[in-house]
Write a protein that holds these residues in place. Sequence first.
Motif, short mmCIF file in Angstrom:
data_model
loop_
_atom_site.label_atom_id
_atom_site.label_comp_id
_atom_site.label_asym_id
_atom_site.label_seq_id
_atom_site.Cartn_x
_atom_site.Cartn_y
_atom_site.Cartn_z
N SER B 47 0.83 -1.21 0.00
CA SER B 47 0.00 0.00 0.00
C SER B 47 0.86 1.26 0.00
N GLN B 87 -7.34 0.29 -0.76
CA GLN B 87 -7.58 -0.91 0.04
C GLN B 87 -8.77 -0.68 0.98
N ASP B 163 -5.50 -1.78 -5.04
CA ASP B 163 -4.88 -2.26 -3.81
C ASP B 163 -5.78 -3.31 -3.18
N GLU B 164 -5.42 -4.54 -3.33
CA GLU B 164 -6.18 -5.68 -2.83
C GLU B 164 -7.66 -5.57 -3.19
MG LIG Z 1 -1.99 -2.77 2.05
#
Ligand SMILES: [Mg+2]
Lengths: 275, 300
Positions: B47, B87, B163-164
Amino acid sequence: MSVVDRAVPDGPEAVDRPRASTRLELRALAGVLHREWVVFTRYWRSTTFSAVVEPTIFLLAFGFGIGALVAEVQGMAYLEFVGTGVVAMAVLFASVFPAMFGTYVKRRFQHTYDGILAAPIDVRELVTAEALWIGVRSGTYGLAPLLVATAFGLRPGWAVLVVPLIGVATGFGFAAMGIFLSSIVPSIDSFGYVISALVTPLFLLAGTFFPLENLPDWVAAGAVINPLYHTVELVRGSVFGFAGAAPLGHLAGLLAFAAVTWSAAVVGMRRVLID
Amino acid sequence: MTTISHAIALRGVTKRFGAITAVDRLDLEVPAGICLGLLGNNGAGKSTTMRLLTAQAIADAGTVEVLGHPLPREAKAARARCGVVPQRDNLDEELTATQQLAVFARLYRVPRRERRAAVARALELVELSDRAHTRIDELSGGMRRRLLIARGLVHRPELVLLDEPTVGLDPQVRQDLWSLVARLRDEGTTVVMSTHYIEEAEELADDVAIMARGRVIDRGTPRALIARHAGAQVRELSGDPTELAAVEARARALGLPTRRRGPQVAVLRAEGLDGQLGEGRTRLPALEDVFVSVTGEEVT
Ligand SMILES: [Mg+2]
Ligand SMILES: Nc1ncnc2c1ncn2[C@@H]1O[C@H](COP(=O)(O)OP(=O)(O)OP(=O)(O)O)[C@@H](O)[C@H]1O
């Protein structure tokens, strides 16, 4: 989605590209203001209710309660005195509180600013637009007590038309102050200290409900550094007529306050928003 | 406009938070048009790397270039051409899906006359057209995530940072998102996607960068990484802890990496072995074996 129908880099859309410069871009400000406006359309009722009703209660309670005991203050009927004073209080409350709590919640809990700052907007533009939005909104709410006082006999002159501008300038400064404070408080509970130690004296010692002449000299002299005092004086001036060069001094005081708090808010928010 | 060879170029980038070095002398170049998978455990620095790419984190050392723009100096110009899917969900809950996308279309400077179509297109992309006027706080978790992705795509970015993106999604929705990412990439968009789902990286990424402790410790196509670290075959042996320790020692002597999981040890690059290490099951290697072998950590 396809590569071909994407805007050609040097085509007509190129003018929309953000510049590398450090000036405030109107398009960036407009984007943030637009967001605030759309969000406002979802909650305006409750915000407007408290922003209008609270000062009105202050106005009527003091206007009639104290007004029965005090006939005149500085040559004005007490209701007129307090009606103009409460304008400043309304602007203060409608700016500093949303700026402190709203900004803190958006940053820490909702992570709203992380989303906005991933777009072509920098911290300075974000802070400026947020303060401008709150400033305009609180300047507008500040008119409510004036309308109520008018209904109860206040007869302002034409200069009253500048009251919204005074309100917006005041609201911008206090919004920026609230945004700055939101960037330095360790937790949302800390605003309790700010309210007791800063906001309450600001609104009581500004000539809102009683003239400052009657206070000890040092308190009255200290009012010069209270931006709300300048607001009160400017609002009374625009309602009952300006005299001499004093209004320029008050205006300068307000603008200086806004400039300082705006700079502090930009620095403070940059510190907490950019790692 | 100059030709950009790399969509992203990080050189010697370090980012510290107090005593923690989140990103440590990171070199990372991403050619335009590929999908890069950033694979790493919690705290690996994924991140932080993403935030460096939007100048929401400023490097303590090194240089960051995104779409030809040096950061942080030209951050706004770079950000205008990037789409970010964070995220952490930061949707404006009180708005409807359409309102949220319209707000971001404007923040990203989609010309006024194109905004309505851009919003409709983004909703369609994530199959939320039928929820266009639902308030966000009434959407399900998976729908919110899809809307978050749509928000990052509303302005047709050239570079997408995810992000994810599939955390918390059910398998069906995850599959749908995988095909969405594949489609973006097929159309020439550069995609950087962090994940700790190995199968996700294996499925989508042209290139995988394995991150640990703020550095990319290896990088390559999933196939090349597997060939390099896990070889052609993996041998899995079971036994009690002493037996396993013995197997590990012998494998080490042969220069073969191992991986322990419960009552089992897997020996990588086992294709050259005959019965040397004892009887066991032979299977094909996977990216997961590579991950464990190069990071020395199990997958979290
Ligand atoms: Mg992260
Ligand atoms: N704002 C911050 N302040 C202090 N430390 C931070 C901050 N952001 C990240 N870190 C630290 O930097 C390191 C890397 O964090 P990062 O969020 O980049 O990891 P990640 O690979 O994204 O992990 P995850 O898979 O859990 O999301 C961690 O040790 C984290 O605690």
